[in-house]
Each structure stands twice: as structure tokens, then as C-alpha cells.
Design a protein around this motif. Structure first.
Motif, PDB file in Angstrom:
ATOM      1  N   VAL A 159       0.814  -0.972  -0.175  1.00 46.96           N
ATOM      2  CA  VAL A 159      -0.078  -0.032  -0.171  1.00 46.96           C
ATOM      3  C   VAL A 159       0.940   1.218   0.001  1.00 46.96           C
ATOM      4  N   GLN A 160       1.987   1.054   0.581  1.00 46.85           N
ATOM      5  CA  GLN A 160       2.806   2.557   0.629  1.00 46.85           C
ATOM      6  C   GLN A 160       4.196   1.850   1.332  1.00 46.85           C
TER       7      GLN A 160
ATOM      8  N   GLN B 220       1.895   6.205  -1.271  1.00 48.19           N
ATOM      9  CA  GLN B 220       0.808   5.430  -1.432  1.00 48.19           C
ATOM     10  C   GLN B 220       0.423   5.700  -3.142  1.00 48.19           C
TER      11      GLN B 220
ATOM     12  N   VAL C 241      -5.403  -0.435  -1.144  1.00 52.35           N
ATOM     13  CA  VAL C 241      -5.532  -0.623   0.235  1.00 52.35           C
ATOM     14  C   VAL C 241      -6.205  -2.016   0.602  1.00 52.35           C
TER      15      VAL C 241
ATOM     16  N   VAL D  30      -0.948  -2.815   5.100  1.00 53.13           N
ATOM     17  CA  VAL D  30       0.150  -3.487   6.012  1.00 53.13           C
ATOM     18  C   VAL D  30      -0.681  -4.359   6.857  1.00 53.13           C
TER      19      VAL D  30
ATOM     20  N   ILE E 102      -7.426   8.034   1.632  1.00 51.76           N
ATOM     21  CA  ILE E 102      -7.661   6.884   0.926  1.00 51.76           C
ATOM     22  C   ILE E 102      -8.386   7.352  -0.348  1.00 51.76           C
TER      23      ILE E 102
ATOM     24  N   GLY F 190      -6.940   5.043  14.796  1.00 52.25           N
ATOM     25  CA  GLY F 190      -6.177   5.695  13.635  1.00 52.25           C
ATOM     26  C   GLY F 190      -6.904   5.924  12.519  1.00 52.25           C
ATOM     27  N   GLN F 191      -6.157   5.905  11.430  1.00 52.91           N
ATOM     28  CA  GLN F 191      -6.704   6.401  10.017  1.00 52.91           C
ATOM     29  C   GLN F 191      -7.937   5.512   9.839  1.00 52.91           C
TER      30      GLN F 191
ATOM     31  N   ILE G 178       3.683   1.150  21.283  1.00 50.58           N
ATOM     32  CA  ILE G 178       3.192   1.934  19.885  1.00 50.58           C
ATOM     33  C   ILE G 178       4.337   2.761  19.350  1.00 50.58           C
TER      34      ILE G 178
ATOM     35  N   ALA H  92       3.403   5.723  14.188  1.00 52.91           N
ATOM     36  CA  ALA H  92       3.043   5.703  12.623  1.00 52.91           C
ATOM     37  C   ALA H  92       1.975   6.795  12.326  1.00 52.91           C
TER      38      ALA H  92
ATOM     39  N   HIS I  16      -0.412   6.727  10.662  1.00 50.18           N
ATOM     40  CA  HIS I  16      -1.623   6.203  10.730  1.00 50.18           C
ATOM     41  C   HIS I  16      -2.159   6.115  11.882  1.00 50.18           C
ATOM     42  N   HIS I  17      -1.494   6.020  12.951  1.00 50.58           N
ATOM     43  CA  HIS I  17      -1.971   5.981  14.380  1.00 50.58           C
ATOM     44  C   HIS I  17      -2.189   7.317  14.799  1.00 50.58           C
TER      45      HIS I  17
ATOM     46  N   VAL J 272       4.896   4.854  26.718  1.00 54.29           N
ATOM     47  CA  VAL J 272       5.791   4.112  27.155  1.00 54.29           C
ATOM     48  C   VAL J 272       6.114   2.931  26.040  1.00 54.29           C
TER      49      VAL J 272
ATOM     50  N   VAL K 155       6.702  -2.337  28.623  1.00 55.51           N
ATOM     51  CA  VAL K 155       5.465  -2.412  29.038  1.00 55.51           C
ATOM     52  C   VAL K 155       4.863  -3.622  29.908  1.00 55.51           C
ATOM     53  N   HIS K 156       5.439  -4.474  29.931  1.00 57.95           N
ATOM     54  CA  HIS K 156       5.321  -5.639  30.726  1.00 57.95           C
ATOM     55  C   HIS K 156       5.426  -5.292  32.278  1.00 57.95           C
TER      56      HIS K 156
HETATM   57  C1  LIG Z   1      -3.693   3.318   4.503  1.00 59.68           C
HETATM   58  C2  LIG Z   1      -3.102   2.717   6.016  1.00 59.68           C
HETATM   59  C3  LIG Z   1      -4.169   2.791   7.247  1.00 59.68           C
HETATM   60  C4  LIG Z   1      -3.734   2.521   8.421  1.00 59.68           C
HETATM   61  N1  LIG Z   1      -4.412   2.685   9.538  1.00 59.68           N
HETATM   62  C5  LIG Z   1      -4.037   2.349  10.813  1.00 59.68           C
HETATM   63  C6  LIG Z   1      -4.857   2.756  11.795  1.00 59.68           C
HETATM   64  O1  LIG Z   1      -6.115   3.024  11.866  1.00 59.68           O
HETATM   65  N2  LIG Z   1      -4.396   2.729  13.019  1.00 59.68           N
HETATM   66  C7  LIG Z   1      -2.931   2.060  13.400  1.00 59.68           C
HETATM   67  O2  LIG Z   1      -2.486   2.003  14.642  1.00 59.68           O
HETATM   68  N3  LIG Z   1      -2.231   1.872  12.120  1.00 59.68           N
HETATM   69  C8  LIG Z   1      -2.732   2.076  10.997  1.00 59.68           C
HETATM   70  N4  LIG Z   1      -1.759   1.649  10.092  1.00 59.68           N
HETATM   71  C9  LIG Z   1      -0.572   1.119  10.173  1.00 59.68           C
HETATM   72  C10 LIG Z   1       0.515   1.850  10.667  1.00 59.68           C
HETATM   73  O3  LIG Z   1       1.358   2.344   9.396  1.00 59.68           O
HETATM   74  C11 LIG Z   1       1.489   1.191  11.560  1.00 59.68           C
HETATM   75  O4  LIG Z   1       1.957   0.079  10.882  1.00 59.68           O
HETATM   76  C12 LIG Z   1       1.101   0.812  12.821  1.00 59.68           C
HETATM   77  O5  LIG Z   1       0.396   1.831  13.543  1.00 59.68           O
HETATM   78  C13 LIG Z   1       1.929   0.229  13.903  1.00 59.68           C
HETATM   79  O6  LIG Z   1       1.508  -0.221  15.132  1.00 59.68           O
HETATM   80  P1  LIG Z   1       2.149  -0.274  16.162  1.00 59.68           P
HETATM   81  O7  LIG Z   1       3.027   0.908  16.647  1.00 59.68           O
HETATM   82  O8  LIG Z   1       1.552  -1.077  17.315  1.00 59.68           O
HETATM   83  O9  LIG Z   1       3.729  -1.410  15.944  1.00 59.68           O
HETATM   84  P2  LIG Z   1       5.090  -1.147  15.612  1.00 59.68           P
HETATM   85  O10 LIG Z   1       5.271  -0.090  14.471  1.00 59.68           O
HETATM   86  O11 LIG Z   1       5.602  -2.506  15.132  1.00 59.68           O
HETATM   87  O12 LIG Z   1       5.616  -0.816  16.903  1.00 59.68           O
HETATM   88  C14 LIG Z   1       5.698  -1.496  17.960  1.00 59.68           C
HETATM   89  C15 LIG Z   1       6.350  -0.639  19.124  1.00 59.68           C
HETATM   90  O13 LIG Z   1       6.471  -1.187  20.347  1.00 59.68           O
HETATM   91  C16 LIG Z   1       7.831  -1.060  21.019  1.00 59.68           C
HETATM   92  N5  LIG Z   1       8.063  -2.245  21.884  1.00 59.68           N
HETATM   93  C17 LIG Z   1       8.370  -3.563  21.494  1.00 59.68           C
HETATM   94  N6  LIG Z   1       8.399  -4.128  22.580  1.00 59.68           N
HETATM   95  C18 LIG Z   1       8.346  -3.563  23.847  1.00 59.68           C
HETATM   96  C19 LIG Z   1       8.044  -3.697  25.079  1.00 59.68           C
HETATM   97  N7  LIG Z   1       8.164  -5.158  25.678  1.00 59.68           N
HETATM   98  N8  LIG Z   1       7.869  -2.672  25.576  1.00 59.68           N
HETATM   99  C20 LIG Z   1       7.692  -1.457  25.514  1.00 59.68           C
HETATM  100  N9  LIG Z   1       7.600  -1.117  23.880  1.00 59.68           N
HETATM  101  C21 LIG Z   1       7.871  -2.323  23.122  1.00 59.68           C
HETATM  102  C22 LIG Z   1       8.819  -1.091  19.699  1.00 59.68           C
HETATM  103  O14 LIG Z   1       9.935  -0.385  20.212  1.00 59.68           O
HETATM  104  C23 LIG Z   1       7.844  -0.307  18.850  1.00 59.68           C
HETATM  105  O15 LIG Z   1       8.015   1.039  18.877  1.00 59.68           O
HETATM  106  C24 LIG Z   1      -2.427   1.906   8.843  1.00 59.68           C
HETATM  107  C25 LIG Z   1      -1.275   1.836   7.575  1.00 59.68           C
HETATM  108  C26 LIG Z   1      -1.987   2.089   6.398  1.00 59.68           C
HETATM  109  C27 LIG Z   1      -0.892   1.859   5.027  1.00 59.68           C
END
Ligand SMILES: Cc1cc2nc3c(=O)[nH]c(=O)nc-3n(C[C@H](O)[C@H](O)[C@H](O)COP(=O)(O)OP(=O)(O)OC[C@H]3O[C@@H](n4cnc5c(N)ncnc54)[C@H](O)[C@@H]3O)c2cc1C
Ligand SMILES: Nc1ncnc2c1ncn2[C@@H]1O[C@H](COP(=O)(O)O)[C@@H](O)[C@H]1O
Lengths: 253, 313
Positions: free
Chosen positions: A119-120, A127, A144, A181, B94, B247-248, B263, B266, B268-269, B282, B302-303
């Protein structure tokens, strides 16, 4: 069936970074590379489709300099049959229109039934590349998307919109689809695939007659702070963090 | 003076809020601004589309769905042929990214997607800024050919234009070919969780590691009376139902306190939570982009934090 998948070597840069002398690239010392996350899901989707079709092949495409071979080898290790690199001296990789047109040329020569993109790009996400490829190749496209299933030459799939809205659509092949994704969990390749990927011969296809880039990056700068919020780091260990969270919750609730 | 065409975004027959921002971006360029509104009943939207700074509204009555990118591309191409703009502005959403880049190819427009700034240089040429590499780098871009530019502008960056006195409108008849994409079903989110009303949200990301690990967060959230939310990967993995996704492509929330556990931050989030009053993150990675958008941060596992939360309440 033949499925083409576009994969890109994405860059991750560190928080402290410097730029190259001409100011248009991040100094490689501050960069790590990885295959774009959504592209691995596109590869997985392609392999699953070919498996359920019973026969066919998955061919990978990446536009870029030598480094793109690395991304192609990582993706080949999941199981695709072949990989092609698309490159010509000075190919303008910043402009999605140029990249899309270059990939479309190489892909059209292979006449696949379906093209999957991510998607991107995680690094410079526009995108845009998938829809450009579709327009340049002259086929319909669905962006998407996830949950692809094929019946004859009709592809049924789900596409996401803002605010949790999902639409089921169908489209006739040939077509281009951009994979969301997290659409699936990419497999680990077999040991045999990994060995094959390491040694695979990756031909370079040179696009011809592309128009001059319509958009160029002239200068990179370190971005000013994210949001205008000022960050306070909580001192101490997990117990202090927890205590602070509870105090804030009690204040806000 | 150059001419800027803004393509309104219509969702379920109504003008989306991002349209006012795209108009804001166009007006700030100092151009003549034409706004195109394509909908089943576009005349009903003219009053809401009468933004200050818009010189003319062009309406197009369309038969199909506003989610159909094949139709959207054909309509946009017809409006561009009619208006002959130097710059076309649409939101980086989108819907717009679904047809915009293909339109740019077909009409040979220069394309800049996800622009966070648009300017004119001393010679009056358009330049733009893109935010790349997880927001760490700004890329200044220029458009070296004399082709019109299609700029897809990031939501929540520009100040939305205000609705002012009525703007003159005219309708444009567009013949479209049937769409090559056939829509079957539409699913809208449903469920008993309403994150938009929560004062405090604990939100968990991929850093939570596994489904089993979620229990501790759910327990703490329940005992503290706060809502539990998640990033997309947690929902994709099936660890929590989709109504929990922020998110988006999920819910947009604005609580008094948003705590992001594991988290990364990103775009989108962020799109769904960056207007929260206080944001606490955190994350084990002190380099995670989320810290650039937080008021309070902790580099922690986080745990361990959730264990401490459990023992404190
Ligand atoms: C069109 C489009 C729409 C999207 N819409 C959404 C949306 O609505 N909502 C959304 O959330 N995403 C959306 N996404 C996905 C987005 O791009 C990211 O992939 C997503 O938000 C990443 O989620 P994350 O931060 O949970 O995971 P990751 O990016 O994998 O991050 C995980 C984080 O956890 C940390 N971590 C790991 N272990 C631990 C631990 N034990 N303790 C503390 N920290 C730890 C890491 O350092 C890392 O920073 C979209 C993507 C696209 C392309
Ligand atoms: N240089 C490239 N080589 C191969 N595929 C690419 C390249 N750039 C982008 N893509 C594909 O297009 C998708 C969207 O990229 P982008 O338009 O840059 O966000 C990626 O997920 C890839 O599948």
C-alpha cells in the motif's frame, strides 16, 4: 497464473542524522535498510494465490541501484520463482510517476495476470506507485486491499477506508492491487528457498523513453520537533512510571 | 495569477472536513481557487462548500458511489480539462490516493503526495515539503517541468477555510464509462465500545507481544475505569476486535489522557489520537517516533509497567 510483486528496499534513519554533501540524501552512516513491510505481505498474498490456483509463478520487481538486489533476495527467500531489477543510470526514484512508469514497462514485458504492490513505502510513503503502475499499464486497480480470492479471472477482495469502513469489491484480471500493511503474516521461507535466493541470478531490465521527472527533491533538512508538545521523560523505574500513570488517570477521570 | 483547483472529498454524500483544509492550502497560495464538488446531489452541498476565498464552485452530478476511484478519476479528469488549473489540490486520504496518482499519470501532471507545506518561490514557482522517514526529515521538492501539479495534502496540517457568503456555482456534465471495479458489500464498524466518549484511553500496540499479554492491560483498564484501545497490528492479529482500533482506518479519539503502550507512532496511528489532551508513551526504544508527539514519556518495558500498575491498584 503469473503474479508480479513490487518490492522496495526501505530505509530507516536514526534520530540523529547528517545529510550527504549535496543535501539530497541522508548520509548512509545513519541509515539501515529493510524490505518494506507491506511488500512482504504482498509477496505472501501472491504465493498463497498461486498455491490455490494450483500452478503458476511469482516474479518480483524492484526499481533501484545494486542495493535493491538485497530486498529482492530477502523476498525471494519466501519462495517466489524469479526476480528482476529495474534500473537505468539516473532513474529518478523520488518521483512515484517515474518509478511507476519504469516498473510498468518491465512488468508489461512479462504480461502477468496480476500485479501486487504494498500500500505504501514505510520510509517515503506516497501511496502512489501502485495506481501509477495500473494507469501506465492500462488496467484496473484496487488500493489498500486484503483478503484476495480468485475465481476464474475474477478477483474478489476487501478494501479499507477511513474510520473502519471496509468494502468488498470485485475486479477482472489483469489488475493491480496494493496490499494493506498487516494483511497477512508472511511466511518464513524454507531452507532451500533461502539458499536459492542467495545464489539467484537477478537480471537488470533497463526502462527506456521515460519522461523527465516531474517532481525532484532539492534539499533535505532535519524536521523540526513533531508536534509542538514538549516531552518530559518520567524518571525512575517501572514502579515510578506506573505511579505517575495512576496519578494522571485519577486527575483525568 | 495562477489558478488552483481543489477536489472536494465527499463521504456518504456529505462534504468531508478535510475539504476545508485543502481549500485552506489553496487559498494560502494566493491563487484563484475553483472548488469541484462531485456527488449524487452536489447542489445540496454548495452552501457548505462556499468557503471564503473560493471564486467558483463547479458541481458534477454522479450516479455511482463516492468510494469508486475509477469514477472519481474520470470525473477529476473532466473537471481538470474544463478548468485548466496550474495546481490541483486534494487531501492525502484513501479516497484521493486511490485515483490521484493514476490521474497524474494519465494527464501527465507532476505529483506530490503527502505534502505538509506548499509555497511559491520568488519566481512564483510552486514548491512543496514532504515529511519522510517517520517524520524525521523534511524533503523540499520542486517541479522542474511546466506541467500542472497535483498536490495531495496531509490532513490536520492546514487551517481549514471558513464558510463565508454564497459562492457562485455552475454545473458540469460529465459522461463516465462504467467503473471497472464492482462494489459488493460494505461493512461499517459496529460494537459496544465507544472510544470517542472515553476520558482516558490505554492503548496497546505490537510491543505488547502476544494475545496472552493483553489480559493484564484489560484487567488494569477495567479496574481503573478507562477504555482499552489498540493500534492496527493488534487488531489485524485478531487479538482485539476492530472497534478498539485507533487511527486512520479506525476511530479518531480525543481523550483527556491517552497512554500508548508499545506503539511506535506511525502517521496512521497518530492521525487518530494526536489531538488528545495529554499523551503518555511507554516504549523500550527511546528513539521511537511516538516520543516526538508525547507530553510524557518513559523508556520502559510495558510488561514491567503493567505489573506495577496491577500491584498499585
Ligand atoms: C492506509 C493505512 C492505514 C492504516 N491505518 C492504521 C490505523 O488506523 N491505526 C493504526 O494503528 N495503524 C494503522 N496503519 C498501520 C501503521 O502504518 C503502523 O503499521 C501501525 O500503526 C504500527 O503499529 P504499532 O505501533 O503497534 O507497531 P510497531 O510499529 O511495530 O511498533 C511497536 C513498538 O513497540 C515497541 N516495543 C516492543 N516491545 C516492547 C516492550 N516490551 N515494551 C515497550 N515497547 C515495546 C517497539 O519499540 C515499537 O516502537 C495503517 C497503515 C496504512 C498503510
Ligand atoms: N523502487 C521501487 N521498486 C519496486 N517497488 C516499489 C518501488 N517504490 C515503490 N514500490 C512499490 O509501491 C508500493 C507503494 O510505494 P509508495 O508509492 O512509495 O508509497 C511499495 O509498497 C512497493 O510495492
Amino acid at each position: 497464473m503469473k503474479v508480479a510483486v513490487c518490492v522496495k528496499q526501505a530505509l530507516e534513519v536514526s534520530r540523529y542524522l547528517e545529510f550527504t554533501a549535496d543535501g539530497t540524501r541522508v548520509d548512509p552512516a545513519f541509515v539501515t535498510t529493510m524490505v518494506n513491510e507491506a511488500d512482504l505481505s504482498a509477496v505472501e498474498e501472491a504465493l498463497a494465490l498461486v498455491e490455490s490456483a494450483g500452478d503458476g509463478e511469482v516474479v518480483l520487481f524492484s526499481a533501484g541501484e545494486d542495493g535493491a538486489d538485497e530486498a529482492l533476495r530477502v523476498a525471494l527467500a519466501l519462495g517466489p520463482q524469479r526476480a528482476v531489477r529495474v534500473w537505468a543510470d539516473g532513474l529518478a526514484l523520488d518521483d512515484a510517476r517515474t518509478v511507476g512508469a519504469a516498473l510498468a514497462q518491465a512488468i508489461a514485458a512479462e504480461a502477468p495476470d496480476l500485479v501486487l504492490c504494498g500500500v505504501q513505502s514505510a520510509d517515503t510513503g506516497q501511496q502512489s506507485t501502485g495506481p501509477v503502475i495500473a494507469a501506465a499499464w492500462g488496467v484496473p486497480w484496487v488500493p489498500v486491499a486484503h483478503g484476495l480470492s480468485l475465481s476464474g479471472s475474477t478477483l474478489t477482495l476487501h478494501r479499507d477506508f477511513e474510520a473502519g469502513v471496509t468494502e468488498t469489491v470485485e475486479v477482472h484480471l489483469p489488475a493491480v492491487v496494493t496490499i494493506q500493511v498487516g494483511a497477512n503474516v508472511p511466511r518464513y521461507g524454507t531452507f532451500k528457498d533461502k539458499m536459492r535466493a542467495k545464489k539467484a541470478d537477478i537480471p537488470v531490465v533497463e526502462p527506456v523513453g521515460l519522461p523527465a521527472p516531474r517532481m525532484v527533491v532539492t534539499r533535505l533538512t532535519a524536521a523540526p520537533g513533531g508536534s509542538g508538545r514538549s516531552l518530559e521523560m518520567i524518571k525512575g523505574g517501572p514502579a515510578d512510571v506506573a505511579a505517575r500513570i495512576i496519578a494522571l488517570v485519577r486527575e483525568a477521570n | 495569477m495562477s489558478r488552483c483547483l481543489v477536489l472536494a472529498e465527499v463521504i456518504d454524500g456529505a462534504l468531508a472536513a478535510v475539504t476545508a483544509e485543502a481549500v485552506g492550502a489553496a487559498v494560502a497560495l494566493g491563487d484563484e481557487v475553483v472548488l469541484a464538488v462531485a456527488a449524487a446531489d452536489p447542489d445540496a452541498l454548495v452552501a457548505a462548500a462556499s468557503f471564503t476565498g473560493v471564486t467558483e464552485i463547479v458541481t458534477v452530478a454522479v450516479g455511482g458511489s463516492d468510494r469508486d476511484h475509477d469514477l472519481a478519476k474520470q470525473i477529476a479528469a473532466a473537471v481538470i480539462a474544463d478548468v485548466a488549473p496550474d495546481v490541483v489540490v486534494a487531501p492525502f486520504t484513501i479516497r484521493s490516493t486511490s485515483f490521484g496518482p493514476a490521474l497524474a499519470h494519465s494527464l501527465d501532471l507532476a505529483l506530490v503526495a503527502d505534502a505538509v507545506a506548499l509555497q511559491r518561490d520568488e519566481d512564483g514557482a510552486l514548491t512543496a515539503i514532504r515529511s519522510i522517514y517517520a517524520g524525521r526529515v523534511h524533503a523540499e521538492v520542486t517541479f522542474p517541468t511546466d506541467r500542472p501539479v497535483l498536490a495531495l495534502v496531509r490532513p490536520s496540517v492546514w487551517v481549514p477555510a471558513d464558510v463565508g457568503s454564497p459562492v457562485a456555482s455552475r454545473s458540469l456534465a460529465v459522461d463516465v464509462e462504467p467503473s471497472k471495479v464492482r462494489a459488493l458489500d460494505l461493512v461499517r464498524p459496529s460494537g459496544d465500545v465507544d472510544l470517542t466518549r472515553a476520558d482516558v484511553i490505554f492503548s496497546i500496540g505490537r510491543g505488547v507481544g502476544s494475545q496472552e499479554n493483553i489480559a493484564a492491560f484489560a484487567d488494569v483498564a477495567e479496574r481503573l475505569g478507562v477504555a482499552l484501545a489498540a493500534s492496527r497490528p493488534v487488531v489485524d492479529a485478531g487479538w482485539l476486535p476492530a472497534v478498539h482500533q485507533v487511527g486512520q482506518t479506525g476511530v479518531t479519539v480525543k481523550p483527556r489522557l491517552y497512554v500508548a503502550f508499545g506503539i511506535s507512532g506511525a502517521l496512521h496511528h497518530l492521525a487518530g489520537m494526536q489531538n488528545s489532551k495529554t499523551i503518555l508513551a511507554v516504549n523500550t526504544d527511546g528513539d521511537a517516533p511516538i516520543f516526538g508527539y508525547a507530553d510524557l514519556g518513559a523508556v520502559a518495558d510495558v510488561h514491567e509497567v503493567v505489573e506495577q500498575l496491577q500491584s498499585l491498584i
